[in-house]
Design a protein around this motif. Structure first.
Motif, PDB file in Angstrom:
ATOM      1  N   THR A 133      -8.738   7.821  -7.119  1.00  0.00           N
ATOM      2  CA  THR A 133      -9.258   6.437  -6.967  1.00  0.00           C
ATOM      3  C   THR A 133      -8.169   5.417  -6.488  1.00  0.00           C
ATOM      4  OG1 THR A 133      -8.917   5.648  -9.266  1.00  0.00           O
ATOM      5  CG2 THR A 133     -10.994   6.711  -8.933  1.00  0.00           C
ATOM      6  N   TYR A 134      -8.576   4.293  -6.141  1.00  0.00           N
ATOM      7  CA  TYR A 134      -7.496   3.456  -5.490  1.00  0.00           C
ATOM      8  C   TYR A 134      -6.523   2.920  -6.637  1.00  0.00           C
ATOM      9  CZ  TYR A 134      -5.493  -0.298  -2.892  1.00  0.00           C
ATOM     10  OH  TYR A 134      -4.411  -1.094  -2.279  1.00  0.00           O
ATOM     11  N   HIS A 135      -7.336   2.830  -7.902  1.00  0.00           N
ATOM     12  CA  HIS A 135      -6.618   2.402  -8.844  1.00  0.00           C
ATOM     13  C   HIS A 135      -5.467   3.478  -9.384  1.00  0.00           C
ATOM     14  CE1 HIS A 135      -5.698   0.108 -12.752  1.00  0.00           C
ATOM     15  NE2 HIS A 135      -5.806   1.490 -13.407  1.00  0.00           N
ATOM     16  N   ASN A 136      -5.515   4.574  -9.004  1.00  0.00           N
ATOM     17  CA  ASN A 136      -4.569   5.763  -9.359  1.00  0.00           C
ATOM     18  C   ASN A 136      -3.575   5.971  -8.223  1.00  0.00           C
ATOM     19  OD1 ASN A 136      -5.381   5.923 -11.922  1.00  0.00           O
ATOM     20  ND2 ASN A 136      -6.857   7.443 -11.584  1.00  0.00           N
ATOM     21  N   LEU A 137      -3.598   5.246  -7.056  1.00  0.00           N
ATOM     22  CA  LEU A 137      -2.605   5.438  -5.902  1.00  0.00           C
ATOM     23  C   LEU A 137      -1.404   5.675  -6.505  1.00  0.00           C
ATOM     24  CD1 LEU A 137      -2.413   5.640  -3.078  1.00  0.00           C
ATOM     25  CD2 LEU A 137      -2.441   3.375  -2.746  1.00  0.00           C
ATOM     26  N   THR A 138      -0.573   4.994  -7.275  1.00  0.00           N
ATOM     27  CA  THR A 138       0.639   5.106  -7.978  1.00  0.00           C
ATOM     28  C   THR A 138       0.766   6.426  -8.646  1.00  0.00           C
ATOM     29  OG1 THR A 138       0.767   2.700  -8.473  1.00  0.00           O
ATOM     30  CG2 THR A 138       2.584   4.162  -9.356  1.00  0.00           C
ATOM     31  N   LEU A 139      -0.461   6.852  -9.193  1.00  0.00           N
ATOM     32  CA  LEU A 139       0.076   8.285  -9.712  1.00  0.00           C
ATOM     33  C   LEU A 139      -0.052   9.277  -8.688  1.00  0.00           C
ATOM     34  CD1 LEU A 139      -2.622   8.297 -12.811  1.00  0.00           C
ATOM     35  CD2 LEU A 139      -0.251   7.786 -12.880  1.00  0.00           C
ATOM     36  N   LYS A 140      -0.836   9.050  -7.587  1.00  0.00           N
ATOM     37  CA  LYS A 140      -0.902   9.979  -6.522  1.00  0.00           C
ATOM     38  C   LYS A 140       0.386  10.061  -5.936  1.00  0.00           C
ATOM     39  CE  LYS A 140      -4.708  10.351  -4.291  1.00  0.00           C
ATOM     40  NZ  LYS A 140      -5.613   9.737  -3.133  1.00  0.00           N
ATOM     41  N   THR A 141       1.026   8.677  -5.662  1.00  0.00           N
ATOM     42  CA  THR A 141       2.394   9.050  -4.982  1.00  0.00           C
ATOM     43  C   THR A 141       3.499   9.500  -5.909  1.00  0.00           C
ATOM     44  OG1 THR A 141       1.709   6.774  -3.767  1.00  0.00           O
ATOM     45  CG2 THR A 141       4.302   7.324  -4.081  1.00  0.00           C
ATOM     46  N   LYS A 165       6.789   8.952   2.496  1.00  0.00           N
ATOM     47  CA  LYS A 165       5.651   8.964   1.984  1.00  0.00           C
ATOM     48  C   LYS A 165       4.542   8.094   3.086  1.00  0.00           C
ATOM     49  CE  LYS A 165       2.287   5.819   0.014  1.00  0.00           C
ATOM     50  NZ  LYS A 165       1.551   4.852   0.719  1.00  0.00           N
ATOM     51  N   VAL A 166       3.480   8.423   3.284  1.00  0.00           N
ATOM     52  CA  VAL A 166       2.700   7.803   4.610  1.00  0.00           C
ATOM     53  C   VAL A 166       1.217   8.089   4.065  1.00  0.00           C
ATOM     54  CG1 VAL A 166       2.852  10.147   5.730  1.00  0.00           C
ATOM     55  CG2 VAL A 166       2.360   7.976   6.897  1.00  0.00           C
ATOM     56  N   ASP A 167       0.386   6.998   4.434  1.00  0.00           N
ATOM     57  CA  ASP A 167      -0.968   6.753   4.383  1.00  0.00           C
ATOM     58  C   ASP A 167      -1.777   7.708   5.638  1.00  0.00           C
ATOM     59  OD1 ASP A 167      -0.790   5.454   1.998  1.00  0.00           O
ATOM     60  OD2 ASP A 167      -1.199   3.491   3.035  1.00  0.00           O
ATOM     61  N   GLY A 216       3.539  -0.189   1.723  1.00  0.00           N
ATOM     62  CA  GLY A 216       2.695   0.996   1.479  1.00  0.00           C
ATOM     63  C   GLY A 216       2.484   2.083   2.399  1.00  0.00           C
ATOM     64  N   PRO A 217       2.142   1.708   3.381  1.00  0.00           N
ATOM     65  CA  PRO A 217       1.455   2.550   4.557  1.00  0.00           C
ATOM     66  C   PRO A 217       2.582   3.440   5.015  1.00  0.00           C
ATOM     67  CG  PRO A 217       0.949   0.304   5.485  1.00  0.00           C
ATOM     68  CD  PRO A 217       1.792   0.064   3.918  1.00  0.00           C
ATOM     69  N   GLY A 218       3.774   3.222   4.948  1.00  0.00           N
ATOM     70  CA  GLY A 218       4.789   4.288   5.262  1.00  0.00           C
ATOM     71  C   GLY A 218       6.255   3.828   4.743  1.00  0.00           C
ATOM     72  N   TYR A 219       6.783   4.614   4.048  1.00  0.00           N
ATOM     73  CA  TYR A 219       8.433   4.312   3.811  1.00  0.00           C
ATOM     74  C   TYR A 219       8.980   5.715   3.730  1.00  0.00           C
ATOM     75  CZ  TYR A 219       6.436   4.616  -0.883  1.00  0.00           C
ATOM     76  OH  TYR A 219       5.784   4.848  -2.304  1.00  0.00           O
ATOM     77  N   VAL A 220      10.427   5.467   4.128  1.00  0.00           N
ATOM     78  CA  VAL A 220      11.311   6.982   3.991  1.00  0.00           C
ATOM     79  C   VAL A 220      12.345   6.660   2.793  1.00  0.00           C
ATOM     80  CG1 VAL A 220      12.767   8.139   5.413  1.00  0.00           C
ATOM     81  CG2 VAL A 220      11.012   7.087   6.282  1.00  0.00           C
ATOM     82  N   ILE A 233      -0.516  -1.085  -8.484  1.00  0.00           N
ATOM     83  CA  ILE A 233      -0.088  -1.599  -6.936  1.00  0.00           C
ATOM     84  C   ILE A 233       1.199  -0.668  -6.685  1.00  0.00           C
ATOM     85  CG2 ILE A 233       0.567  -3.578  -5.741  1.00  0.00           C
ATOM     86  CD1 ILE A 233      -0.615  -5.303  -7.933  1.00  0.00           C
ATOM     87  N   GLU A 234       0.987   0.342  -5.788  1.00  0.00           N
ATOM     88  CA  GLU A 234       1.979   1.442  -5.671  1.00  0.00           C
ATOM     89  C   GLU A 234       3.179   0.965  -4.945  1.00  0.00           C
ATOM     90  OE1 GLU A 234       3.581   3.975  -2.436  1.00  0.00           O
ATOM     91  OE2 GLU A 234       1.759   3.032  -2.181  1.00  0.00           O
ATOM     92  N   ASP A 235       2.963   0.233  -3.823  1.00  0.00           N
ATOM     93  CA  ASP A 235       4.414  -0.021  -3.364  1.00  0.00           C
ATOM     94  C   ASP A 235       4.928  -1.079  -3.888  1.00  0.00           C
ATOM     95  OD1 ASP A 235       2.277  -2.075  -2.858  1.00  0.00           O
ATOM     96  OD2 ASP A 235       2.738  -2.116  -0.506  1.00  0.00           O
ATOM     97  N   ALA A 236       4.548  -1.914  -4.834  1.00  0.00           N
ATOM     98  CA  ALA A 236       5.123  -3.025  -5.621  1.00  0.00           C
ATOM     99  C   ALA A 236       5.888  -2.231  -6.392  1.00  0.00           C
ATOM    100  CB  ALA A 236       4.179  -4.132  -6.117  1.00  0.00           C
TER     101      ALA A 236
END
Length: 313
Positions: free
Chosen positions: A134-142, A161-163, A225-229, A250-253
């Motif tokens: 789920t979107y809420h679990n985006l941080t867990l995915k990363t 990490k890239v969308d 969040g869309p992409g960082y190295v 909020i994954e990127d934050a």
């Protein structure tokens, strides 16, 4: 893995300096009293790897690991990336590997799981853990990607990490930004630097964070969040520090909070090589950037075909 029951509440005060006044960022560690709050992801937690392509890093130490974030049901996006910038076979001068990070689909679970297993057998590029996708679990995915690199690909020089709705110019990233002939950087994170943003206190917002779990009025700087190295050592450090602090949705934050906890600053990239918004396609411009957001499926195939014809890839 830390035992959640053994966590105790503590607070870390980190000062940021600006031209106006010093700010304080309060980072809360995970605590049993917060454990059931719906806005906090359960972490640390012994999530299991349901799919794990161990052979990806067994023979070589990759220069770059591409951790692609998408939804478990989105087969089309994964196939498009495999045919375009995620095609490992076209990068012959450096070792680049591609991994798709997914969770368990909350709908049509059995059907989608069967498709994922077929994909995994065919391509060997899917990493799945047993949290809901789920979107809420985006941080867990990363974090599942950071864990995978830490445990199964620890000698990678760099990680991106890239969308899955992003065009990535891997050649430009490797040869113009990272330079494989140089020793790998350490403590390196770069991308679009987001600064001076505040958490949303609107309870119907997708990015809502109540004061009780994030009391500070501002986020520390973070990579969009869309992409960082990241350098390979930073993937391990982010995974390690995530075991100690509250994990926000909020994954990127959250990545920015991890960096602040470690007192590590983002490295600003060269101008205009990370594009967070959709920009009009121009082959000359796109040959001199790392990524551009909002290019997916048919758009990505058309873009890629044109750049291949012009020998820009």
């Amino acid at each position: 893995m830390f035992n959640i029951e053994e966590k105790v509440l503590s607070t870390l005060k980190i000062e940021t300096r600006s031209a106006q006044r010093p700010e304080q960022i309060t980072v809360l560690t995970f605590n049993s009293s917060f454990r059931h709050h719906p806005m906090l992801s359960p972490y640390p937690y012994p999530y299991k790897f349901l799919m794990n392509p161990l052979e990806k890093c067994q023979k070589k130490n990759p220069f770059l690991v591409l951790l692609v974030i998408g939804e478990s049901h989105d087969v089309k996006a994964r196939d498009t990336i495999r045919r375009t910038w995620g095609n490992e076979s076209i990068y012959q001068d450096v070792h680049v590997i591609r991994i798709f990070l997914v969770g368990i689909s909350p709908v049509m679970t059995a059907t989608i799981q069967r498709v994922l297993k077929e994909e995994s057998t065919l391509y060997g590029d899917i990493v799945q853990q047993d949290f809901l996708d789920t979107y809420h679990n985006l941080t867990l995915k990363t974090l599942s990607g950071m864990e995978w690199v830490t445990k199964f690909c620890p000698n990678a020089s760099y990680v991106m990490k890239v969308d899955n709705d992003v065009f990535v110019n891997v050649n430009y990233l490797v040869h113009q930004l990272l330079h494989p002939e140089l020793p790998p950087r350490r403590n390196y994170v770069t991308g679009i630097v987001v600064e001076n943003t505040s958490p949303s206190r609107v309870n119907y917002s997708l990015w809502y964070l109540p004061e009780e779990i994030y009391p500070s009025k501002i986020f520390p700087p973070y990579p969009a969040g869309p992409g960082y190295v990241l350098s390979g050592d930073m993937a391990k450090k982010v995974y390690k520090v995530a075991q100690e602090i509250a994990v926000y949705n909020i994954e990127d934050a959250f990545i920015g909070i991890c960096l602040y906890k470690m007192n590590i600053s983002l490295t600003p990239p060269p101008k205009n090589v990370f594009e967070g918004l959709r920009i009009g396609y121009n082959s000359t411009v796109f040959s001199k950037l790392v990524m551009a957001h909002h290019f997916k499926n048919e758009d990505l195939l058309i873009l890629w075909s044109d750049m291949r014809k012009k020998n820009l890839i």
